[in-house]
Design an enzyme around this catalytic site. Structure first.
Site, PDB file in Angstrom:
ATOM      1  N   TYR A  33      -1.769  10.880   3.630  1.00  8.56           N
ATOM      2  CA  TYR A  33      -2.466   9.367   3.972  1.00  8.56           C
ATOM      3  C   TYR A  33      -1.546   7.926   3.653  1.00  8.56           C
ATOM      4  O   TYR A  33      -0.678   8.149   3.438  1.00  8.56           O
ATOM      5  CB  TYR A  33      -3.627   9.165   3.139  1.00  8.56           C
ATOM      6  CG  TYR A  33      -3.689   9.610   1.605  1.00  8.56           C
ATOM      7  CD1 TYR A  33      -2.192   8.991   0.738  1.00  8.56           C
ATOM      8  CD2 TYR A  33      -4.987   9.241   0.587  1.00  8.56           C
ATOM      9  CE1 TYR A  33      -2.437   8.847  -0.741  1.00  8.56           C
ATOM     10  CE2 TYR A  33      -5.060   9.386  -0.817  1.00  8.56           C
ATOM     11  CZ  TYR A  33      -3.614   9.561  -1.362  1.00  8.56           C
ATOM     12  OH  TYR A  33      -3.118   9.162  -2.581  1.00  8.56           O
ATOM     13  N   GLU A  34      -2.261   7.081   3.198  1.00  3.94           N
ATOM     14  CA  GLU A  34      -1.343   5.717   4.399  1.00  3.94           C
ATOM     15  C   GLU A  34       0.450   5.858   4.964  1.00  3.94           C
ATOM     16  O   GLU A  34       1.230   5.477   4.416  1.00  3.94           O
ATOM     17  CB  GLU A  34      -0.924   5.616   2.970  1.00  3.94           C
ATOM     18  CG  GLU A  34      -0.246   3.826   2.419  1.00  3.94           C
ATOM     19  CD  GLU A  34      -1.699   2.640   3.194  1.00  3.94           C
ATOM     20  OE1 GLU A  34      -2.563   3.405   2.759  1.00  3.94           O
ATOM     21  OE2 GLU A  34      -0.915   2.043   3.209  1.00  3.94           O
ATOM     22  N   GLY A  35      -0.081   6.976   6.302  1.00  2.00           N
ATOM     23  CA  GLY A  35       0.678   6.792   7.380  1.00  2.00           C
ATOM     24  C   GLY A  35       1.668   8.333   6.225  1.00  2.00           C
ATOM     25  O   GLY A  35       2.382   8.530   5.886  1.00  2.00           O
TER      26      GLY A  35
ATOM     27  N   ALA B 151       0.454  -1.475  -0.141  1.00  2.00           N
ATOM     28  CA  ALA B 151       0.097  -0.211   0.076  1.00  2.00           C
ATOM     29  C   ALA B 151       0.537   1.531  -0.114  1.00  2.00           C
ATOM     30  O   ALA B 151       0.070   2.294  -0.751  1.00  2.00           O
ATOM     31  CB  ALA B 151      -0.735  -0.252   1.296  1.00  2.00           C
TER      32      ALA B 151
ATOM     33  N   GLN C 281       5.835   7.627   8.379  1.00  2.00           N
ATOM     34  CA  GLN C 281       6.899   6.814   7.819  1.00  2.00           C
ATOM     35  C   GLN C 281       8.601   7.037   8.412  1.00  2.00           C
ATOM     36  O   GLN C 281       9.360   5.917   8.145  1.00  2.00           O
ATOM     37  CB  GLN C 281       7.104   7.853   6.371  1.00  2.00           C
ATOM     38  CG  GLN C 281       5.737   7.428   5.803  1.00  2.00           C
ATOM     39  CD  GLN C 281       4.682   5.632   5.523  1.00  2.00           C
ATOM     40  OE1 GLN C 281       6.009   4.743   5.353  1.00  2.00           O
ATOM     41  NE2 GLN C 281       3.728   5.843   5.612  1.00  2.00           N
TER      42      GLN C 281
END
Lengths: 599, 599
Positions: A439-441, A295, A446
């Site tokens: 989004y997605e972290g 992802a 990260q």
């Protein structure tokens, strides 16, 4: 909005010449058929679809946006039809497993396809993109019945999927989530709660939507260890595979956003919706981790995609727009002024775009290839690939999206005032690109993953796995023209290792030292990572120049070498600021009492 | 959208304690009345107007935008009424000359007012903001009749003004402009042509609009030396001052933009409109130069304004939003998680915002004060102030807007996914802030002005004028706690001088070396410039701490010292990357043939 023209030569350079994918595929069981010829053909077909079908809908999709009416979401004109073509062409099945009805192509091609479709129209590409997570979840954790009921339709693209994680009070911190799952007498669960930010949560492009929902069982432990995973279809599925009654999941509204306006971002209400437990109870987050890398690489593509589109738009404008004369004398004597590409500062911005975009492409395709090795390589190779993915995925996600946003902004800047006007489409790229750092972290998440979990958490092993590749490259067959690059790279590698040890030592004393250094560490690491790929591409280009088949090829390789030099001269030095900042320690962040911030 | 709360304490700190304006005003003829007490009162009144009247219209103005219908432009609900109040309160006249009906207050206060109104609602503030250029043009270059006819109404705010420079094919390169001015028998001129990007070019907020238009006389030389300046009123003005017939200038359309949507950006058609020559023929660009500094400082305010608003929004969110636990243990044990302000990376972003915003405020107010010295100081002081403005204005304009955009983006980042959603207003700040790096001379244009015209063009004299201030500060009364700052500053000053000499030498051989270094040079210089102001503020704060009247004051000064340290530790090191990049020379930009950019 610039018309998208896929950079096929560069894509194929990375796939075939840098990563030598065909050779690798011969060693990976099931991928033997993925030859250079077949891959080229697939990429070229994908490019046509992206250029001809999706690109024309990019600006109109932004202008029109999605519309919500009493729970029904209508996507912009042309979106459902384009999706229908996508399904008919068999694209959703490209890299899905053969046993689930897929074509079994390597993950690398799936990533290339997502670059093609995403560059042409990121909002549109979100709809099939979200299915990938659902497919991977069902395939990896579903039982035979679940696979039978959902997988084939997801793989064919007849249905789409979602990932329902976020709630209004929690995004990064999923341990706080409240959605409930009550066991029912028939073995199903009644799911109740509200999820937000659900991309493709409701739309008019497919006949059913398979939601993968994180929720808590009644007896679940608090925090992240009490989260389970459920399949909640929009329409229930009968045992014969036909669609049954509507489930109690409804789209309460869609968000008005800065960008990606043609992607429906939904608030979903689950009112005792029927859900089916997938995987083990309370192990939901662990299940999610199995495809978190995929992802995140998928989101990294966004930085590359928006960067590429902005670069194309800016380059064509810089060739056409006339303003001022070159400082070294007219270059377009018959015209009233010179094209702005003659000006050093415009070139600086264009080359910054080019260097980030092409470097990011190499990094992302490399990561996708590592995924293929994890899936199909022998144990030793798979372990190494998994380590490299662990190390490089947070860098790919955060660094590529941060620099992608910078690149998109250079595109606006090259247009001057016109860049701010909607008509030209350059500002849309900036608005669309902004979400990728969130989004997605987020970038911050990260960075903690990279420094805390990956580098320090492995006692430096994952970092050494990657610097091993640097050593291998620099100690290998380096043409003399590239030695200045590899020597510089080696120096940075040493500095990186020293710095990591220093930060690790400080973090042992005080964990805030890791938190305070994390984002600078990630950006610093990102610049060195891209320097590795630029050196690797430069070496390939230099070695190929002697055997280049045509003038075009020679020029392509020469451009690569010049861009590599630009990267080393003008982008890699940014590491210095990040390094010094990190070494200043965290007390300059932590000393100020919270109440004093607004004094 | 965060409610704007004016940072009065910090504004007054800069005005009264850092710049010691009252003391200065006693030496400037006509400004003697501008005492601390009076200035504080004016700033506080301005803050109330901004907070209570303008701030509530900021988000609704963005949502509603401006509407064009057959040449008529309607601004968002509440805009005309707010403007009426602004006029009734006498704000437009604040710093206009007494002889033209103004209040004769220092330019410093006018800049503070524009920060207040612009932070609350930048789009709205554009309308009165554009009048300032027209006022200055008529006042400086107009004849008695022109002053009589136009100035009083502009100063009172009854009419507004515009600056009509840009045409669709030329923005930065005004030498290419084509709008024509045909002399008429009655001594007027018939103006024909199309101007674009005319802010406040048409609206419903005032009864007349005075356009200042750049156009060419029939016999004018080509290029920038053939441009003349004309007054073109929307409604002609009768000799008794009443409004006459409609002039032949029409708004053909308004632009759809990324941001500042409530500011009407107009395409204006001049179809033989009656114009009145202002100043000498063919000297139009020279006339414009007389207030270019003012206009650029006015735009620099935008970086400060958007930065301030984003910081306020982000800080309140960071205090309320709960996610994860502090790495050093819970700070909010009774709650489900800690407020995100405990996390080092969130603090890094907040302090970056704070340090840029407060540093920029000091720089901008300083520049405004130099303007007052130019206007009213003795010859020697005025000359020195003019030199400092010449040097620091391009830095102020470009560096403050570039970092202002960064700051606005940190605000979005701190909100996570919510930052991307329109409802919260944080993304609007990013969209609004983006234009500031483009209009009134792009960052690239400012950079060429700084390095080419100012630093190299003066043989380094203008740079030395500013580094003289650095020497003065560092050699003055420095409390021991601040010595580490001033020592660092002195080192940077030396490096700056060396670097400037090196770039100058390279540029003598090849002018592209200046073009290739310019933007990095500007950013590098900007970081050192802000370091000067941070050292100056830290010294004031440290000296005041011993005499601080209250705990609140002590805390204010301590926050200043901590922020100064943060700036030196974590933002100033960014110079290193810019320095190394510049020293790499321009060949890495110029070598690539234009045709190879897309290979």
């Amino acid at each position: 909005m610039p018309d998208y023209k896929a950079p096929l030569r560069d894509m194929q350079f990375v796939i075939n010449e840098v990563l030598e994918s065909e050779k690798l595929h011969q060693t990976l069981s099931g991928y033997e058929e993925a030859t250079e010829e077949l891959m080229d053909a697939i990429v070229e077909e994908g490019a046509k679809f992206a250029e001809n079908v999706l690109s024309p809908l990019n600006q109109s999709g932004d202008e029109e946006g999605c519309h919500w009416d009493d729970g029904v979401v209508t996507t912009p004109a042309g979106f459902p039809d384009a999706y229908q073509q996508y399904v008919e062409n068999g694209w959703p099945a490209l890299s899905a497993s053969v046993e689930s009805g897929g074509q079994g192509m390597p993950n690398l091609l799936s990533i290339v396809l997502s670059e093609l479709t995403g560059t042409a129209n990121w909002s549109w590409a979100m709809y099939p993109g979200l299915s990938l997570g659902a497919i991977e979840t069902v395939q990896t954790h579903g039982d035979a019945e679940q696979k039978g009921k959902y997988l084939t339709h997801l793989v064919s693209g007849q249905w789409t999927g979602t990932m329902c994680l976020t709630e209004s009070h929690c995004g990064s911190d999923l341990g706080l989530l409240r959605t409930k799952a009550e066991p029912q007498a028939d073995g199903t669960y009644a799911i109740s709660g509200t999820k937000i930010f659900i991309s493709a949560g409701e739309h008019d492009m497919a006949e059913n939507i398979v939601h993968i929902v994180l929720a808590r069982l009644p007896d679940a432990p608090a925090g992240t260890k009490g989260i389970s995973l459920f399949i909640v279809p929009k329409f229930k599925v009968n045992d014969d595979g036909s669609l049954g009654e509507r489930n109690a999941v409804n789209c309460a509204s869609i968000e008005k956003k800065m960008g990606i306006k043609a992607s429906a971002t939904c608030v979903l209400n689950f009112d005792g919706a029927t859900g089916y437990l997938i995987g083990e109870p309370n192990r939901g987050l662990n299940c999610m981790f199995t495809f978190m890398n995929t992802a995140r690489i998928g989101t990294a593509v966004q930085g590359l995609a928006h960067g590429q589109l902005s670069f194309q738009g800016a380059l064509s404008y810089a060739r056409e727009r006339l303003a001022m004369r070159s400082l070294t004398g007219p270059k377009n004597e018959d015209g009233p002024a010179d094209p702005i590409i003659v000006h050093p500062d415009v070139r600086r911005m264009l080359l910054t775009q080019k260097a980030f975009v092409e470097g990011s492409r190499a990094l992302i395709y490399f990561l996708a290839q590592q995924g293929d090795i994890v899936d199909r390589g022998d144990e030793e190779a798979a372990k190494k690939a998994d380590d490299l993915m662990g190390m490089l995925t947070p860098i790919g996600k955060a660094f590529v999206t941060e620099t992608g946003f910078e690149v998109a902004n250079h595109g606006v800047q090259i247009y001057g005032g016109h860049g701010f006007i909607r008509e030209w489409g350059m500002e849309q790229i900036v608005r669309d690109a902004r979400i990728a750092m969130l989004y997605e972290g987020t970038t911050g998440i990260q960075a903690l993953d990279l420094l805390g979990r990956k580098v320090l958490g492995s006692g430096g092993q994952l970092l050494l796995e990657f610097t091993g590749l640097i050593d291998e490259l620099c100690g290998g067959d380096v043409p003399p023209e590239c030695v200045s690059l590899t020597e510089t790279l080696q120096q940075y590698k040493g500095e990186w290792l020293d710095l990591s040890a220093k930060i690790g030592e400080a973090a042992m004393q005080n964990p805030d030292e890791a938190g305070g250094a994390a984002v600078d560490y990630l950006m610093y690491s990102g610049y060195i990572t891209l320097a590795y790929f630029w050196a690797r591409m430069a070496i390939v280009a230099q070695l190929k120049i002697s055997g280049a088949g045509s003038d075009d090829d020679t020029q392509f390789y020469e451009a690569k070498l010049m861009t590599a030099r630009f990267y080393y001269d003008r982008l890699l030095p940014r590491t210095a600021g990040h390094r010094e900042t990190m070494l200043s320690g965290a007390s300059n962040l932590m000393d100020m009492p919270e109440a004093m911030f607004d004094l």
